[in-house]
Design a protein around this motif. Structure first.
Motif, PDB file in Angstrom:
ATOM      1  N   CYS A   1       0.817  -1.206   0.000  1.00 52.75           N
ATOM      2  CA  CYS A   1       0.000   0.000   0.000  1.00 52.75           C
ATOM      3  C   CYS A   1       0.854   1.261   0.000  1.00 52.75           C
ATOM      4  N   THR A   2       2.140   1.159  -0.202  1.00 53.15           N
ATOM      5  CA  THR A   2       3.007   2.327  -0.194  1.00 53.15           C
ATOM      6  C   THR A   2       2.925   3.056  -1.522  1.00 53.15           C
ATOM      7  N   GLU A   3       2.702   4.379  -1.478  1.00 56.00           N
ATOM      8  CA  GLU A   3       2.734   5.167  -2.686  1.00 56.00           C
ATOM      9  C   GLU A   3       4.178   5.530  -3.011  1.00 56.00           C
ATOM     10  N   VAL A   4       4.437   5.834  -4.279  1.00 56.20           N
ATOM     11  CA  VAL A   4       5.773   6.229  -4.677  1.00 56.20           C
ATOM     12  C   VAL A   4       6.117   7.560  -4.027  1.00 56.20           C
ATOM     13  N   SER A   5       7.244   7.631  -3.343  1.00 55.86           N
ATOM     14  CA  SER A   5       7.630   8.836  -2.628  1.00 55.86           C
ATOM     15  C   SER A   5       8.524   9.721  -3.484  1.00 55.86           C
ATOM     16  N   ASN A   6       8.258  10.994  -3.453  1.00 51.81           N
ATOM     17  CA  ASN A   6       9.121  11.984  -4.059  1.00 51.81           C
ATOM     18  C   ASN A   6       9.897  12.659  -2.938  1.00 51.81           C
ATOM     19  N   PRO A   7      11.208  12.428  -2.837  1.00 50.13           N
ATOM     20  CA  PRO A   7      11.980  12.971  -1.714  1.00 50.13           C
ATOM     21  C   PRO A   7      11.843  14.483  -1.577  1.00 50.13           C
ATOM     22  N   GLU A   8      11.547  15.201  -2.680  1.00 49.61           N
ATOM     23  CA  GLU A   8      11.441  16.650  -2.610  1.00 49.61           C
ATOM     24  C   GLU A   8      10.176  17.099  -1.896  1.00 49.61           C
ATOM     25  N   THR A   9       9.151  16.247  -1.889  1.00 49.74           N
ATOM     26  CA  THR A   9       7.892  16.641  -1.252  1.00 49.74           C
ATOM     27  C   THR A   9       7.630  15.889   0.036  1.00 49.74           C
ATOM     28  N   ASP A  10       8.380  14.814   0.318  1.00 55.75           N
ATOM     29  CA  ASP A  10       8.225  14.114   1.585  1.00 55.75           C
ATOM     30  C   ASP A  10       8.719  15.003   2.724  1.00 55.75           C
ATOM     31  N   LEU A  11       7.891  15.139   3.741  1.00 55.09           N
ATOM     32  CA  LEU A  11       8.277  15.919   4.908  1.00 55.09           C
ATOM     33  C   LEU A  11       8.245  14.985   6.108  1.00 55.09           C
ATOM     34  N   LEU A  12       9.393  14.430   6.449  1.00 58.88           N
ATOM     35  CA  LEU A  12       9.478  13.482   7.550  1.00 58.88           C
ATOM     36  C   LEU A  12       9.392  14.214   8.881  1.00 58.88           C
TER      37      LEU A  12
END
Length: 430
Positions: free
Chosen positions: A38-49
């Motif tokens: 169920c993981t969506e493809v992550s864009n590191p530029e928009t991921d806010l950990l």
């Protein structure tokens, strides 16, 4: 609980030789989707950990105020999720100008270190009545924890967040069986009731008070007869939870390896618990049936009294009432009036009662409890041995989730408490 993935050895060179470029790309896309579930493809530029280790946990169908969770939702709060369940995370819409994006990230733990995995959801909010709402469905294989962030553009959302709630709706069975696991030597109760009679009384009371669910069967199993672990639990020695083994929960006895019994609620019955005045304990919102971390309810036949290093035998009535109380914690009920250790256990000073509208709380107990040092713990039922006046006069003293044993008879659970028990049973696979 971490997510386990299985990787299969494959001759990729043969596949690449046989497939053309487009098919190769399609093949690896399929493999990637299968592995991430169920993981969506992550864009590191928009991921806010999360920018800090998440201190607070948001549990499903919890009615507590949880101001600490509201204050930390944007920067990282853990949420407990189960496979095959629909969730709605929401907070008050008042004062919210721009709806933030909710990101959910998978959480891993190795030893004492937390790791954030791939983003599993990025959700646009919507207005529903007077709430900002985010809906999502969990496709994990086991119960796990995700971590939140609220995103406004490329930074953390700084707008108002109040009264956060997480609703969970599952379609698992509302039927439940109980497995009473007897560990070591159990001496008769003060009213001379043996284990078999105690089990009969336990089943009768569960069916009488847990009216929102159906209790099918109560099994009795003995730890020394466990098909794998039996040798670790001598039948002629009294077991002291917290002393006889490092794991106070005896987690390995959860999920009894037998058809029909594995997914039962495991109530582990021991000689006593090696803590002063503790009659029983369970993890708050355990979320586990069929084994796993803190998947058991612990009940003692004796209580270790404070000050004099003595133990007192309990009656069958006290043992049964303790089991009913601790099972309430297991399925998501807090104490009606919280104790200091309830607050300290989650490092959350925003909750002083359970937040349920049809359960009162005791202001006098709060005032007196928080004026002294209290060493009793979350999810534990104990005898109150300090000089506190009028505990029996507390308006919640007859509720099964009152934190103290009193001279009053318990009348049961409230309507809302019973609804929470049923909802949370139905989101746990069993």
């Amino acid at each position: 609980m971490g997510l386990t993935r299985l990787f299969y050895k494959t001759d990729f060179f043969a596949i690449m030789f046989l497939l053309n470029r487009k098919k190769i790309l399609a093949f690896f896309a399929i493999v990637f989707l299968a592995m991430t579930a169920c993981t969506e493809v992550s864009n590191p530029e928009t991921d806010l950990l999360p920018d800090r280790e998440p201190r607070f946990i948001l549990f499903p169908n919890d009615e507590a105020l949880n101001d600490s969770i509201s204050g930390n939702l944007a920067h990282g709060v853990r949420i407990q999720v189960h496979p095959g369940v629909d969730y709605e995370l929401s907070f008050d819409a008042e004062g919210v100008k721009n709806l933030p994006v909710l990101q959910l990230h998978r959480l891993f733990r190795r030893s004492d270190t937390l790791f954030y995995g791939a983003r599993v959801r990025e959700l646009e909010g919507r207005i529903k009545g007077d709430r900002v709402v985010y809906d999502f469905y969990c496709e994990e294989k086991d119960m796990t924890y995700w971590v939140t962030t609220l995103v406004d553009g490329n930074t953390f959302y700084e707008g108002p967040v109040h009264h956060v709630k997480l609703k969970g709706e599952g379609s698992y069975s509302d039927h439940l069986s109980i497995n009473l696991v007897v560990v070591g030597l159990i001496e008769p109760t003060t009213d001379d009731i043996e284990v078999d009679s105690l089990a009969t009384l336990l089943l009768k009371n569960f069916r009488q008070y847990y009216t929102s669910v159906t209790i099918d069967t109560l099994y009795v199993r003995y730890a020394h007869e466990h098909p794998v672990l039996g040798r670790k639990y001598p039948k002629d020695e009294p077991w002291l939870a917290g002393r006889s083994s490092e794991d106070m929960y005896l987690t390995e006895l959860g999920g009894w390896p037998e058809a029909g019994v594995k997914n039962a609620l495991d109530i582990v019955f021991v000689h006593r618990i090696e803590e002063e005045n503790i009659m029983g304990y369970a993890a708050l919102y355990s979320g586990n049936l069929g084994g796993g971390e803190k998947s058991t309810v612990i009940v003692g036949s004796r209580v270790y009294t404070s000050g004099n290093s003595k133990e007192n035998a309990l009656s069958s009535k006290e043992i049964v009432e303790t089991a009913l109380h601790e099972t309430g914690h297991f399925f998501g009920l807090r104490h009606t009036t919280l104790t200091p250790m309830d607050v300290e256990a989650f490092d959350d000073y925003s909750n002083f009662e359970d937040g349920i509208k049809d359960t009162p709380y005791c202001i006098n107990l709060l005032l007196q409890s928080f004026s002294v040092s209290d060493k009793r713990g979350l999810g534990r039922r104990y005898r109150f041995d300090s000089d506190v006046n009028s505990i029996d006069d507390c308006p919640d003293a007859t509720n099964y989730m009152f934190p103290l044993s009193t001279s009053k008879s318990f009348e049961g659970f409230s309507k809302t408490q019973l609804e929470i028990i049923r909802k949370n049973l139905m989101i746990i696979p069993h």
